[in-house]
Design a protein around this motif. Sequence first.
Motif, PDB file in Angstrom:
ATOM      1  N   VAL A 168       0.839  -1.203   0.000  1.00 48.71           N
ATOM      2  CA  VAL A 168       0.000   0.000   0.000  1.00 48.71           C
ATOM      3  C   VAL A 168       0.874   1.254   0.000  1.00 48.71           C
ATOM      4  N   GLY A 169       1.941   1.248   0.786  1.00 51.27           N
ATOM      5  CA  GLY A 169       2.845   2.401   0.809  1.00 51.27           C
ATOM      6  C   GLY A 169       3.453   2.675  -0.554  1.00 51.27           C
ATOM      7  N   TYR A 170       3.904   1.628  -1.228  1.00 50.71           N
ATOM      8  CA  TYR A 170       4.448   1.785  -2.573  1.00 50.71           C
ATOM      9  C   TYR A 170       3.399   2.363  -3.518  1.00 50.71           C
ATOM     10  N   CYS A 171       2.171   1.897  -3.378  1.00 50.92           N
ATOM     11  CA  CYS A 171       1.111   2.353  -4.279  1.00 50.92           C
ATOM     12  C   CYS A 171       0.722   3.797  -4.020  1.00 50.92           C
ATOM     13  N   MET A 172       0.786   4.201  -2.769  1.00 50.95           N
ATOM     14  CA  MET A 172       0.497   5.603  -2.467  1.00 50.95           C
ATOM     15  C   MET A 172       1.546   6.505  -3.128  1.00 50.95           C
ATOM     16  N   ILE A 173       2.798   6.071  -3.088  1.00 53.18           N
ATOM     17  CA  ILE A 173       3.856   6.831  -3.767  1.00 53.18           C
ATOM     18  C   ILE A 173       3.590   6.842  -5.275  1.00 53.18           C
ATOM     19  N   GLY A 174       3.252   5.680  -5.841  1.00 51.64           N
ATOM     20  CA  GLY A 174       2.951   5.605  -7.273  1.00 51.64           C
ATOM     21  C   GLY A 174       1.794   6.497  -7.664  1.00 51.64           C
ATOM     22  N   TYR A 175       0.745   6.490  -6.850  1.00 52.87           N
ATOM     23  CA  TYR A 175      -0.419   7.339  -7.128  1.00 52.87           C
ATOM     24  C   TYR A 175      -0.025   8.811  -7.072  1.00 52.87           C
ATOM     25  N   LEU A 176       0.766   9.182  -6.054  1.00 55.44           N
ATOM     26  CA  LEU A 176       1.224  10.569  -5.934  1.00 55.44           C
ATOM     27  C   LEU A 176       2.056  10.987  -7.147  1.00 55.44           C
TER      28      LEU A 176
END
Length: 181
Positions: A168-176
């Motif tokens: 989830v943390g990686y995906c939040m960075i990707g989304y940002l």
Amino acid sequence: EIDWEDEKVWDDMLKSPIGIFQMESDFSFSMLKKFKPKSIYDMSLVTACIRPSGESYRQALMERKINKNPSEIIDELLKNNLGYLVYQEDVIAFLTNICGFSGSDADNIRRAIGRKDEERLNKELPNILEGYCKVSKKERSESEKDALEFIKIISDASSYMFGYNHSVGYCMIGYLCAYLR
């Protein structure tokens, strides 16, 4: 404030992998495009299943095919992941709720997965098989066949499997990254 459900961001993310954390390779971007995420959780499933642990179920998950497991208890346990063992936490839940492992024994197996300790994990595979067969209401030969599907994923996980929070943390960075792009 970031709108984590901005459809424009999700749609734009599928146009190009440039600058999207963890999705820049041809392979990962092709999986992202195939799944078409609309939430951080969706993107997390993609991010986690492109790791080696997802090899045996990746294509079916990307097509959003619901995996029908050998028991309703397992289906309920994995319902948020379309019926697949995706995260390290799923392995712990499977080992404790299905195979009868204690929390500490299940976490030791998770640690073996996290440290890519294939030897330590392989020592536990017969115990996983036995634990599964003990609780299964099916004949031993049929129970073993069912258990092997999960053991394959757990065994693949020794190469590399994400924890939920990590994914989830990686995906939040990707989304940002997509949001800023």
